[in-house]
Structures are given as C-alpha cells and as structure tokens.
Motif scaffolding. Structure first.
Motif, PDB file in Angstrom:
ATOM      1  N   ILE A  94       1.373  -6.973   0.790  1.00  0.00           N
ATOM      2  CA  ILE A  94       2.610  -6.260   0.468  1.00  0.00           C
ATOM      3  C   ILE A  94       3.567  -6.407   1.640  1.00  0.00           C
ATOM      4  O   ILE A  94       3.173  -6.257   2.797  1.00  0.00           O
ATOM      5  CB  ILE A  94       2.338  -4.761   0.213  1.00  0.00           C
ATOM      6  CG1 ILE A  94       1.362  -4.582  -0.951  1.00  0.00           C
ATOM      7  CG2 ILE A  94       3.625  -4.003  -0.033  1.00  0.00           C
ATOM      8  CD1 ILE A  94       1.912  -4.978  -2.296  1.00  0.00           C
ATOM      9  N   ASP A  95       4.845  -6.704   1.376  1.00  0.00           N
ATOM     10  CA  ASP A  95       5.783  -6.777   2.489  1.00  0.00           C
ATOM     11  C   ASP A  95       7.001  -5.882   2.342  1.00  0.00           C
ATOM     12  O   ASP A  95       7.921  -5.939   3.146  1.00  0.00           O
ATOM     13  CB  ASP A  95       6.196  -8.224   2.783  1.00  0.00           C
ATOM     14  CG  ASP A  95       6.928  -8.880   1.641  1.00  0.00           C
ATOM     15  OD1 ASP A  95       7.158  -8.223   0.625  1.00  0.00           O
ATOM     16  OD2 ASP A  95       7.272 -10.064   1.783  1.00  0.00           O
ATOM     17  N   GLY A 131       5.186  -1.485  -4.467  1.00  0.00           N
ATOM     18  CA  GLY A 131       5.451  -2.412  -3.390  1.00  0.00           C
ATOM     19  C   GLY A 131       5.664  -3.812  -3.917  1.00  0.00           C
ATOM     20  O   GLY A 131       5.232  -4.162  -5.029  1.00  0.00           O
ATOM     21  N   VAL A 132       6.357  -4.634  -3.121  1.00  0.00           N
ATOM     22  CA  VAL A 132       6.549  -6.045  -3.462  1.00  0.00           C
ATOM     23  C   VAL A 132       5.437  -6.839  -2.801  1.00  0.00           C
ATOM     24  O   VAL A 132       5.281  -6.810  -1.579  1.00  0.00           O
ATOM     25  CB  VAL A 132       7.919  -6.552  -3.002  1.00  0.00           C
ATOM     26  CG1 VAL A 132       8.063  -8.046  -3.308  1.00  0.00           C
ATOM     27  CG2 VAL A 132       9.038  -5.765  -3.670  1.00  0.00           C
ATOM     28  N   ARG A 133       4.635  -7.527  -3.615  1.00  0.00           N
ATOM     29  CA  ARG A 133       3.521  -8.312  -3.115  1.00  0.00           C
ATOM     30  C   ARG A 133       3.847  -9.791  -3.196  1.00  0.00           C
ATOM     31  O   ARG A 133       4.336 -10.278  -4.219  1.00  0.00           O
ATOM     32  CB  ARG A 133       2.255  -8.024  -3.929  1.00  0.00           C
ATOM     33  CG  ARG A 133       1.008  -8.706  -3.368  1.00  0.00           C
ATOM     34  CD  ARG A 133      -0.233  -8.320  -4.147  1.00  0.00           C
ATOM     35  NE  ARG A 133      -0.243  -8.943  -5.474  1.00  0.00           N
ATOM     36  CZ  ARG A 133      -1.152  -8.661  -6.411  1.00  0.00           C
ATOM     37  NH1 ARG A 133      -2.071  -7.732  -6.176  1.00  0.00           N
ATOM     38  NH2 ARG A 133      -1.117  -9.281  -7.570  1.00  0.00           N
ATOM     39  N   ALA A 140       5.336 -10.288  -6.978  1.00  0.00           N
ATOM     40  CA  ALA A 140       5.105  -9.305  -8.036  1.00  0.00           C
ATOM     41  C   ALA A 140       5.414  -7.922  -7.507  1.00  0.00           C
ATOM     42  O   ALA A 140       5.293  -7.652  -6.310  1.00  0.00           O
ATOM     43  CB  ALA A 140       3.659  -9.366  -8.538  1.00  0.00           C
ATOM     44  N   LEU A 141       5.806  -7.038  -8.415  1.00  0.00           N
ATOM     45  CA  LEU A 141       5.949  -5.624  -8.103  1.00  0.00           C
ATOM     46  C   LEU A 141       4.652  -4.946  -8.503  1.00  0.00           C
ATOM     47  O   LEU A 141       4.226  -5.035  -9.660  1.00  0.00           O
ATOM     48  CB  LEU A 141       7.130  -5.022  -8.872  1.00  0.00           C
ATOM     49  CG  LEU A 141       7.489  -3.580  -8.508  1.00  0.00           C
ATOM     50  CD1 LEU A 141       8.109  -3.524  -7.122  1.00  0.00           C
ATOM     51  CD2 LEU A 141       8.444  -2.985  -9.530  1.00  0.00           C
TER      52      LEU A 141
END
Length: 398
Positions: free
Chosen positions: A174-175, A184-186, A199-200
């Motif tokens: 996740i960043d 989170g945005v992975r 992906a979210l």
C-alpha cells in the motif's frame, strides 16, 4: 520512503461494479481506457482566463494574507509574511518536499528535525514547537491532534498526540491510505513481471478491492480530498484523431455502491492529448473546501510523455460541475520530471508557486495566481532551487 516513491507507475481505469466482475475483466485492465462519450458533468469547452495585464507586482491589487513557507536558500525553511511582504529563515529546520504537511486548520506544519532525527510540529511562524514521533519517514494529519505515520520499514500506524496507543494498519504494497478511513491504494507487480497494477483495497478486508488497471509513470497522479471521502486520480486515454495516449482525471468515492471511478474531465476532445502533472504521484491539489482541483496540463506532441511535450498551463476543475478553467498568465517550459508545485491559499482565492518569468535576472519568483481574475502577482524574488526545482511548501494562517 523508497517503497513509497519508487513505484511511480501508471494507470488505466475500468469501471467495475463487483469483485466478480473484476476477476472476469482482469485481462482487459492493461489497455488504456477509451471513453466513448464526454462525461455528462463536463462543459463543452475550457474557459480561458486571460487578463489584459497578466503579471503584476503585489502592490497592484494583491490582498492575500497569512504565511507562505518556501526556501530562499538551501539551509532552512523560510517564512514569507504575506501581509507585510517580509521574510525570514526558521532555525533548526531544513527545506523539505513532501514530508512537511500543513494542518487541517492551516496554522501548523510537521517537519523533520535533523538534530534530533524526529518529526516535530510548529506554528508556521516557527513558534510552539513540540516533538511528535521518532523513527518515521512521513507523517500525515488525520485531525488536529491525530496523525498517521509511515515507518522506514514501510509499516504504518495512527496515534493521537499525547497517547501511547497506536492503531496499526496492514499496509503491505500500500502506498497511500484514505485519511481517517479504511481504504488504501495498492500497487503490485503484474503477472508478467514487467509493470505494475493498481487497486483500491479495503485494509480491514483485503478481499474487497477495486482494480484500477495498469500503473504508468506520468499517468498516475492521485490525491485524497481534504475530508478523505473522495480520491482523485489520473488515468490514460487515447486521443481519437492522433492515437496518442493522453491523460484524464477521475474521481472515486469508497462509500459509493458500487464503487467505480467517475470521469471528471474530457481533455482529449477539448484540447487533445495531454499529460497531467509530472512524475510526482501526489501533486494533484485539492482546494481547501474540497470543491476544486488544480493541476498542470502539458500538451503532448508524441508518444514519449517525458520529452514530446509543450509548455504547461495551470488548469482548475470544479468537482461538482466539471467546469474547467485554464490560465494564460504563465506557461511552464520545464515540466519534466515535475512542473512547479502548486499551493492553495487558505481561502482558496490564490495558487502560489515559484518560477522564473522570462529568464528574469532576479531568478525564481514567489508567485500567486488569482484564480478568479487570472492575474499573476509577483510577491518576492530569489526562491532557491532545492531538490531540483524551486519549491513552495505551504500557505497557511498566522
């Protein structure tokens, strides 16, 4: 920090209502999205704001207030007192890039103290300094006294100032994490090992995810809204006449059912193939009230988004209506890897940045764009080049 910044990849968005649909359509997610129609909330043209006298000194009508933090040398952060037009350095500070963050009330900022190797917080004039946390590479505001911390080992937790209790988050791959939320945005390596996918993902239930497709440099900017409810993100799209890959802006709200990216712009039909912002992933700029997003638009002349480009212009989109404005007072000639960093004034009336106008002998100027009139005011001169470019850090209140 490396794990957060090295994955500067890119993105194409598919609107996918369910996890089952994601599995079925994953083979299509590597291709750029072709939007079949203009977004329903977008105007048919971009409004260009071009005043007769586009660049003026601050004495000629500028009414901004507060404090702007920037750097007039490489040794420290500097205060620019907007009301008085005066400036001074802040001792025991250093210029910073993305890890100095403005508080939700616009009165304080986090900063890294190299002497103590810890993150502290202070008022924008340098007063009321206090310790926050050690062993961190970044710290984000999740309220006036609650913070989200990234560690050097790419772990993350939230804590309330003054409390020993920590809420730990599972952030492998996740960043970015939704402020005060559970999404989170992975970013992961694709199955072929030659690119990245985005992906979210729901951090409490990783099986809940929305695939966002390929992640590609210069087409992957994103930012959460001030209230944390909406994610703005850039996706590639094909310009129908030239076939060039350009960029469009989308929004996504995790609370929607189904969760799906919604197109916010249709730049390819309005102005042709463009690049939005640069290599820095987090440089979309939400206005303080969350109603507008500011960004740089760079026309593309070929297939390489680093080199096949023209000068960039500032554009602002109204999130509710899709109305677009662009400004002619300044066009940035140097935008690779990144155009100038934009900073909103607390009242949303101005955008501050630093740039050299027409190779001025005075060097890089501290500038403020009036977002209503389009006038660009020159506030001060001699902004230092730090981290490769002149950089405005924040605009807040006294």
């Amino acid at each position: 920090m490396a794990q957060k910044t090295l994955r500067l990849n890119a993105l194409s968005v598919s609107i996918i209502p369910t996890v089952a649909a994601i599995i079925v359509l994953m083979t299509y997610l590597t291709a750029p999205v072709r939007l079949s129609a203009q977004p329903s909330n977008a105007r048919s043209a971009v409004e260009t704001i071009c005043p007769r006298e586009a660049v003026r000194p601050r004495a000629d009508g500028f009414d901004g207030t507060g404090i702007i933090l920037t750097a007039f040398d490489r040794r420290a952060m500097w205060v620019y007192d907007v009301d008085r037009g005066r400036r001074y350095p802040l001792p025991e500070t250093a210029p910073c890039l993305g890890n100095c963050r403005l508080s939700p009330d616009f009165r304080s900022i986090t900063y890294y103290n190299s002497l103590t190797q810890a993150f502290n917080v202070m008022h924008l004039d340098g007063s009321r300094r206090r310790f926050l946390v050690e062993r961190a590479i970044d710290i984000e505001w999740w309220g006036l006294d609650r913070f989200f911390v990234w560690t050097p080992a790419h772990q993350a937790y939230a804590f309330t100032e003054g409390s020993e209790t920590r809420q730990v988050f599972a952030v492998r791959e996740i960043d970015s994490v939704q402020p005060n939320g559970e999404w989170g945005v992975r970013v992961t390596v694709n199955s072929a090992g030659d690119g990245f996918q985005r992906a979210l993902v729901n951090l409490s239930n990783p099986n809940r995810l929305i695939a966002l497709g390929v992640d590609q440099a210069y087409f992957n900017a994103r930012a959460w809204s001030p209230d944390g409810r909406t994610l703005a993100l850039v996706a590639p799209a094909l310009e129908p006449d030239s076939g060039l890959q350009g960029a469009e802006l989308y929004t996504l709200r995790p609370e929607d059912d189904p969760i799906a990216p919604t197109p916010l712009t249709d730049l390819r039909s309005m102005v042709g193939a463009v690049r939005i912002n640069g290599l820095s992933v987090g440089d979309l700029r939400w206005s303080p009230d969350g109603r507008r997003i500011a960004f740089w638009v760079t026309p593309l002349t070929g297939a390489d988004p680093e080199t096949d480009i023209e000068s960039a212009s500032i554009m602002i989109v109204d999130v509710a209506s899709g109305a677009l404005r662009t400004y002619c007072a300044y066009r940035a000639p140097e935008v690779t890897p990144n155009p100038p960093h934009l900073v909103w004034s607390p009242d949303g009336a101005y955008l501050a940045f630093a740039a050299n106008l027409d190779d001025e002998a005075s060097g890089n100027l501290l500038l403020a764009l009036d977002t209503e009139s389009g006038v660009l005011y020159t506030l001060s001169e001699g902004v230092a080049v730090v981290f490769g470019q002149p950089h405005v850090l924040a605009w807040g209140l006294k």
